[in-house]
Write an enzyme that holds these catalytic residues in place. Structure first.
Site, PDB file in Angstrom:
ATOM      1  N   TYR A  91     -22.376  -2.946  43.861  1.00 12.82           N
ATOM      2  CA  TYR A  91     -21.857  -3.657  42.690  1.00 12.82           C
ATOM      3  C   TYR A  91     -22.301  -2.986  41.395  1.00 12.82           C
ATOM      4  O   TYR A  91     -23.480  -2.699  41.194  1.00 12.82           O
ATOM      5  CB  TYR A  91     -22.372  -5.088  42.730  1.00 12.82           C
ATOM      6  CG  TYR A  91     -21.693  -6.051  41.782  1.00 12.82           C
ATOM      7  CD1 TYR A  91     -20.440  -6.563  42.075  1.00 12.82           C
ATOM      8  CD2 TYR A  91     -22.326  -6.480  40.622  1.00 12.82           C
ATOM      9  CE1 TYR A  91     -19.825  -7.478  41.231  1.00 12.82           C
ATOM     10  CE2 TYR A  91     -21.727  -7.387  39.765  1.00 12.82           C
ATOM     11  CZ  TYR A  91     -20.468  -7.891  40.076  1.00 12.82           C
ATOM     12  OH  TYR A  91     -19.864  -8.784  39.234  1.00 12.82           O
ATOM     13  N   SER A 185     -24.520  -3.036  50.132  1.00 13.66           N
ATOM     14  CA  SER A 185     -24.231  -4.240  49.361  1.00 13.66           C
ATOM     15  C   SER A 185     -22.712  -4.454  49.252  1.00 13.66           C
ATOM     16  O   SER A 185     -22.049  -4.662  50.261  1.00 13.66           O
ATOM     17  CB  SER A 185     -24.915  -4.136  47.994  1.00 13.66           C
ATOM     18  OG  SER A 185     -24.886  -5.369  47.321  1.00 13.66           O
ATOM     19  N   ASP A 271     -34.641  -9.935  51.091  1.00 13.44           N
ATOM     20  CA  ASP A 271     -33.497  -9.710  50.200  1.00 13.44           C
ATOM     21  C   ASP A 271     -33.060 -11.028  49.560  1.00 13.44           C
ATOM     22  O   ASP A 271     -32.629 -11.946  50.259  1.00 13.44           O
ATOM     23  CB  ASP A 271     -32.343  -9.102  51.009  1.00 13.44           C
ATOM     24  CG  ASP A 271     -31.218  -8.585  50.136  1.00 13.44           C
ATOM     25  OD1 ASP A 271     -31.168  -8.905  48.935  1.00 13.44           O
ATOM     26  OD2 ASP A 271     -30.373  -7.839  50.672  1.00 13.44           O
ATOM     27  N   HIS A 300     -33.373  -5.888  48.841  1.00 14.85           N
ATOM     28  CA  HIS A 300     -31.991  -5.418  48.833  1.00 14.85           C
ATOM     29  C   HIS A 300     -31.884  -3.908  48.998  1.00 14.85           C
ATOM     30  O   HIS A 300     -30.826  -3.393  49.344  1.00 14.85           O
ATOM     31  CB  HIS A 300     -31.297  -5.862  47.543  1.00 14.85           C
ATOM     32  CG  HIS A 300     -29.801  -5.848  47.619  1.00 14.85           C
ATOM     33  ND1 HIS A 300     -29.093  -6.495  48.611  1.00 14.85           N
ATOM     34  CD2 HIS A 300     -28.873  -5.255  46.826  1.00 14.85           C
ATOM     35  CE1 HIS A 300     -27.800  -6.312  48.430  1.00 14.85           C
ATOM     36  NE2 HIS A 300     -27.636  -5.561  47.364  1.00 14.85           N
TER      37      HIS A 300
END
Length: 319
Positions: A91, A185, A271, A300
């Site tokens: 992202y 992700s 995470d 993460h």
């Protein structure tokens, strides 16, 4: 620091939210309409300071006729077609500069990197705009067009990802029988999407996939990007049913159920961006052969460079 269920429960966790009855119809009609457009692929050689990697600027027609960018990086010393890693980005990131993505081409593979429309201004630069406007939205991309499955931002990005696989398959340099989709992700979620919509991806390696089990994620974390949706719902208090009705068409768990190629997941048990139960929700629902690598003390970032090495080993292990 435990941020979710114990590992024994994560391994058995199943996301119970129902899918839309017309999920398959929606995506079949979307893909049919968009693939009717010519790809109009352009691979343009780029002169760089790199001596061991050949670089090509990629441009093609994505969702709605928008022109989408990417890179194709190839080992300069190659003989015949080479396996390919199709990378989707996390992202906020864009394709960046070729020098930022050397591992897979250095390992002897074609490395195709999709530039994420409208992003590319958070952790790495991008070069592709998203020319579509939006209803009122929280800063970011998660709530752009959230009240309509037809207008939602991720409909455009998912189609771009689907089309990018066609772009890579069109290259005379790529061994299309050894094509692996991967990403971290958001990029991990996009690999689930293409595996769920296509039957010609050889394998996927999704690292800590985002965009999975939306209702669970919003209960578990206030961290962005999921936090964008939480903050939007806090303002648009009466719009939660419509928002979740849209998100149901974009849940990575649903795409995972439809996938059949082998998959190698990773998860970080600390995470708070992609909570472990949401990653396990996709893994446990996955329709093909699968494995999960658990990073007990990581968030993460999960395996970091170890995840890159895992992807290289996965490609080398293909028949």
């Amino acid at each position: 620091m435990q941020v979710d269920l114990p590992i024994e429960e994560l391994e058995k966790f199943h996301y119970q939210e129902p899918e839309p009855a017309d999920f398959d119809e929606f995506w079949q009609s979307t893909i049919a309409a968009e693939t009717a457009r010519p790809l109009d692929v352009a691979f343009t050689p780029v002169v760089t300071e790199l001596q061991t990697i050949d670089v090509f600027d990629v441009e093609f027609t994505g969702y709605g006729g928008a022109r989408i960018k990417g890179w194709l990086l190839l080992p300069a010393r190659r003989s015949g077609r080479v396996p390919a890693v199709v990378e989707f980005l996390g992202y906020g990131g864009g394709r960046g500069l070729p020098v930022e993505s050397l591992a897979y081409a250095s390992a002897g593979f074609a490395h195709a990197i999709l530039d994420t429309r409208g992003q590319g201004s958070t952790w790495r630069a991008g070069h592709t705009p998203d020319p579509v406007g939006s209803t009122p939205a929280i800063p970011g991309h998660m709530t752009r067009g959230l009240l309509s499955r037809d207008d939602y931002y991720y409909r455009r990005l998912y189609v771009d990802a689907y089309r990018f696989v066609d772009v890579v398959r069109s290259s005379a340099e790529v061994d299309t029988d050894r094509l692996v989709a991967s990403g971290r992700s958001q990029g991990g979620a996009l690999s689930l999407v293409v595996a769920g919509l296509r039957s010609d991806v050889t394998m996927i390696v999704p690292h800590v996939p985002f965009l999975c089990a939306f209702r669970r994620a919003l209960r578990m974390t206030a961290e962005s990007p999921y936090g964008e949706v939480s903050r939007w719902l806090a303002i648009h208090r009466d719009q939660a049913p419509a928002a979740f009705a849209t998100l149901a068409y974009f849940d990575g768990v649903s795409f995972a159920r439809r996938a059949t190629c082998p998959a190698a997941f990773s998860v970080g048990l600390r995470d708070v961006v992609s909570p472990p139960s949401t990653v396990f929700a996709a893994h446990n629902a996955y329709g093909g052969p699968k494995e999960m690598v658990v990073w007990e003390f990581n968030g993460h970032e999960s395996g970091g460079p170890e995840d890159v090495l895992r992807t290289i080993r996965a490609v080398r292990g293909l028949p």
